[in-house]
Structure formats: structure tokens, C-alpha cells
Write a protein that holds these residues in place. Structure first.
Motif, mmCIF file in Angstrom:
data_model
loop_
_atom_site.group_PDB
_atom_site.id
_atom_site.type_symbol
_atom_site.label_atom_id
_atom_site.label_comp_id
_atom_site.label_asym_id
_atom_site.label_seq_id
_atom_site.Cartn_x
_atom_site.Cartn_y
_atom_site.Cartn_z
ATOM 1 N N ASP A 1 0.826 -1.126 -0.074
ATOM 2 C CA ASP A 1 -0.139 0.084 -0.060
ATOM 3 C C ASP A 1 0.788 1.307 -0.186
ATOM 4 O OD1 ASP A 1 -2.669 -1.149 0.158
ATOM 5 O OD2 ASP A 1 -2.520 -1.573 1.983
ATOM 6 N N ASP A 2 0.148 2.139 -0.334
ATOM 7 C CA ASP A 2 0.681 3.754 -0.315
ATOM 8 C C ASP A 2 0.531 4.274 1.127
ATOM 9 O OD1 ASP A 2 1.613 6.483 -0.332
ATOM 10 O OD2 ASP A 2 0.846 6.469 -2.666
ATOM 11 N N ILE A 3 1.346 4.252 1.888
ATOM 12 C CA ILE A 3 1.254 4.423 3.254
ATOM 13 C C ILE A 3 0.872 5.987 3.376
ATOM 14 C CG2 ILE A 3 2.134 4.513 5.547
ATOM 15 C CD1 ILE A 3 3.883 1.904 5.034
ATOM 16 N N PHE A 4 1.630 6.858 2.558
ATOM 17 C CA PHE A 4 1.362 8.141 2.672
ATOM 18 C C PHE A 4 0.049 8.370 2.307
ATOM 19 C CE2 PHE A 4 6.003 8.295 2.477
ATOM 20 C CZ PHE A 4 6.412 9.245 3.325
ATOM 21 N N LYS A 5 -0.466 7.877 1.289
ATOM 22 C CA LYS A 5 -1.918 8.199 0.816
ATOM 23 C C LYS A 5 -2.857 7.743 1.760
ATOM 24 C CE LYS A 5 -4.798 7.186 -2.846
ATOM 25 N NZ LYS A 5 -4.985 6.341 -4.325
ATOM 26 N N ILE A 6 -2.637 6.515 2.658
ATOM 27 C CA ILE A 6 -3.726 6.046 3.606
ATOM 28 C C ILE A 6 -3.519 7.089 4.924
ATOM 29 C CG2 ILE A 6 -3.956 4.500 5.295
ATOM 30 C CD1 ILE A 6 -2.746 2.347 3.092
ATOM 31 N N VAL A 7 -2.444 7.573 5.230
ATOM 32 C CA VAL A 7 -2.267 8.461 6.379
ATOM 33 C C VAL A 7 -3.148 9.575 5.669
ATOM 34 C CG1 VAL A 7 -0.868 9.955 7.526
ATOM 35 C CG2 VAL A 7 -0.278 7.596 7.470
ATOM 36 N N GLU A 8 -2.738 10.389 4.728
ATOM 37 C CA GLU A 8 -3.751 11.529 4.264
ATOM 38 C C GLU A 8 -5.113 11.233 4.389
ATOM 39 O OE1 GLU A 8 -4.186 13.794 0.163
ATOM 40 O OE2 GLU A 8 -2.001 13.240 0.715
ATOM 41 N N GLN A 9 -5.694 10.107 3.607
ATOM 42 C CA GLN A 9 -7.150 9.976 3.849
ATOM 43 C C GLN A 9 -7.813 9.724 5.062
ATOM 44 O OE1 GLN A 9 -6.959 6.149 1.304
ATOM 45 N NE2 GLN A 9 -7.136 7.379 -0.862
ATOM 46 N N MET A 10 -6.881 9.395 6.026
ATOM 47 C CA MET A 10 -7.581 9.041 7.275
ATOM 48 C C MET A 10 -7.450 10.028 8.395
ATOM 49 S SD MET A 10 -8.826 5.951 7.063
ATOM 50 C CE MET A 10 -9.168 5.579 8.810
ATOM 51 N N GLU A 11 -6.674 11.060 7.985
ATOM 52 C CA GLU A 11 -6.397 12.032 9.087
ATOM 53 C C GLU A 11 -7.890 12.832 9.196
ATOM 54 O OE1 GLU A 11 -2.093 13.641 9.055
ATOM 55 O OE2 GLU A 11 -3.155 14.305 7.430
ATOM 56 N N GLY A 12 -8.318 13.160 10.473
ATOM 57 C CA GLY A 12 -9.505 13.688 10.795
ATOM 58 C C GLY A 12 -10.651 12.465 10.701
ATOM 59 N N LYS A 13 -10.413 11.633 10.272
ATOM 60 C CA LYS A 13 -11.815 10.723 10.173
ATOM 61 C C LYS A 13 -12.024 9.752 11.393
ATOM 62 C CE LYS A 13 -11.843 10.401 5.299
ATOM 63 N NZ LYS A 13 -12.220 9.763 4.092
ATOM 64 N N MET A 14 -10.923 9.779 12.308
ATOM 65 C CA MET A 14 -10.802 8.901 13.337
ATOM 66 C C MET A 14 -11.081 9.931 14.722
ATOM 67 S SD MET A 14 -7.754 6.091 12.482
ATOM 68 C CE MET A 14 -8.278 4.986 13.563
ATOM 69 N N LYS B 1 -8.518 -9.125 9.920
ATOM 70 C CA LYS B 1 -9.373 -8.820 8.699
ATOM 71 C C LYS B 1 -10.489 -8.042 8.854
ATOM 72 C CE LYS B 1 -7.315 -11.928 5.219
ATOM 73 N NZ LYS B 1 -8.083 -13.286 4.358
ATOM 74 N N ASN B 2 -11.469 -8.502 10.120
ATOM 75 C CA ASN B 2 -12.465 -7.731 10.276
ATOM 76 C C ASN B 2 -12.136 -6.709 10.874
ATOM 77 O OD1 ASN B 2 -14.176 -9.828 9.505
ATOM 78 N ND2 ASN B 2 -14.018 -10.923 11.635
ATOM 79 N N PHE B 3 -11.118 -6.359 11.841
ATOM 80 C CA PHE B 3 -10.598 -5.177 12.159
ATOM 81 C C PHE B 3 -10.588 -3.937 11.065
ATOM 82 C CE2 PHE B 3 -7.267 -2.259 13.545
ATOM 83 C CZ PHE B 3 -7.927 -1.433 14.529
ATOM 84 N N MET B 4 -9.759 -4.611 10.160
ATOM 85 C CA MET B 4 -9.376 -3.504 9.100
ATOM 86 C C MET B 4 -10.516 -3.058 8.346
ATOM 87 S SD MET B 4 -6.262 -3.011 9.485
ATOM 88 C CE MET B 4 -5.626 -2.184 7.964
ATOM 89 N N LYS B 5 -11.332 -3.961 7.864
ATOM 90 C CA LYS B 5 -12.647 -3.698 7.425
ATOM 91 C C LYS B 5 -13.442 -2.765 8.016
ATOM 92 C CE LYS B 5 -13.632 -8.186 5.041
ATOM 93 N NZ LYS B 5 -14.445 -9.369 5.262
ATOM 94 N N GLU B 6 -13.558 -2.778 9.600
ATOM 95 C CA GLU B 6 -14.198 -1.671 10.151
ATOM 96 C C GLU B 6 -13.262 -0.325 10.228
ATOM 97 O OE1 GLU B 6 -17.245 -1.788 11.819
ATOM 98 O OE2 GLU B 6 -17.522 -3.648 10.827
ATOM 99 N N LEU B 7 -12.338 -0.647 10.123
ATOM 100 C CA LEU B 7 -11.303 0.647 10.249
ATOM 101 C C LEU B 7 -11.582 1.436 8.975
ATOM 102 C CD1 LEU B 7 -9.486 2.353 11.828
ATOM 103 C CD2 LEU B 7 -7.609 0.803 10.742
ATOM 104 N N LYS B 8 -11.730 0.732 7.638
ATOM 105 C CA LYS B 8 -11.704 1.243 6.318
ATOM 106 C C LYS B 8 -13.176 1.790 6.217
ATOM 107 C CE LYS B 8 -8.347 -1.574 4.225
ATOM 108 N NZ LYS B 8 -8.061 -2.765 3.102
ATOM 109 N N LYS B 9 -14.196 1.910 7.118
ATOM 110 C CA LYS B 9 -15.314 2.266 6.770
ATOM 111 C C LYS B 9 -15.531 3.814 7.454
ATOM 112 C CE LYS B 9 -18.091 -2.007 7.462
ATOM 113 N NZ LYS B 9 -19.198 -2.655 8.230
ATOM 114 N N LYS B 10 -14.504 4.035 7.891
ATOM 115 C CA LYS B 10 -14.113 5.632 8.422
ATOM 116 C C LYS B 10 -14.302 6.460 7.370
ATOM 117 C CE LYS B 10 -13.948 4.316 12.932
ATOM 118 N NZ LYS B 10 -15.033 4.273 13.733
#
Length: 94
Positions: free
Chosen positions: A34-47, A85-94
Motif C-alpha cells: 500500500d501507499d502508506i502516505f496516501k492512507i495516512v492522508e485519507q484517514m486524517e481527521g476521520k478517526m 481482517k475484520n478489524f481492518m474492514k471496520e477501520l476502512k469504513k471510517k
């Protein structure tokens, strides 16, 4: 292994008592699919975490999950994988 190559540098700045430390940094390279920088950018402020905790969590998860996927048939990863996998699915719903 294909993937994005990252170089991590971790510096130990102070001990648990707040004393400054002068220690050699821990430096290593690792690949991740994965592109870690992209993931961090997408998730900032959503958690419901501050930005520092969000970055620490996401980077830690990406490092851990890549090792787990490479070793998915080994204990304890084999037992943990379905739950992770279940944890990651829930996290990606954010």
C-alpha cells in the motif's frame, strides 16, 4: 516482493522520565503493498484520535499487517488473521 519501498528512521529522544537521550537511530527499509502516505492522508481527521495517534496507529498497522501477510501460515498470525481482517474492514469504513 513487489511494493512500495520505505525507509524508516526512529529516534529515541527521551526516556520515560523525560531525560534527553543521545542514541543512534534505528533505521530500516521495508516494502509495503500500500501507499502508506496516501492512507495516512485519507484517514486524517476521520478517526477519534489526534493526528499524531492516527499516524502512529496507521503506520504500525501497515508494518504489522505486511509482516503478517508474508507469514500468514505461521502461528500466531494464522490464528489472528481472520480477526485482523475484520478489524481492518471496520477501520476502512471510517
Amino acid at each position: 516482493m513487489k511494493g512500495n519501498l520505505y525507509k524508516f528512521t526512529i529516534e529515541h529522544l527521551e526516556d520515560a522520565k523525560g531525560n534527553d537521550l543521545e542514541a543512534n537511530p534505528l533505521v530500516f527499509e521495508t516494502k509495503n503493498h500500500d501507499d502508506i502516505f496516501k492512507i495516512v492522508e485519507q484517514m486524517e481527521g476521520k478517526m477519534q484520535l489526534d493526528n499524531q495517534d492516527t499516524k502512529a496507529l496507521l503506520i504500525g498497522l501497515k508494518l504489522f499487517s505486511e509482516v503478517m501477510l508474508k507469514n500468514k501460515d505461521s502461528k500466531p498470525f494464522k490464528e489472528l488473521l481472520p480477526h485482523f481482517k475484520n478489524f481492518m474492514k471496520e477501520l476502512k469504513k471510517k
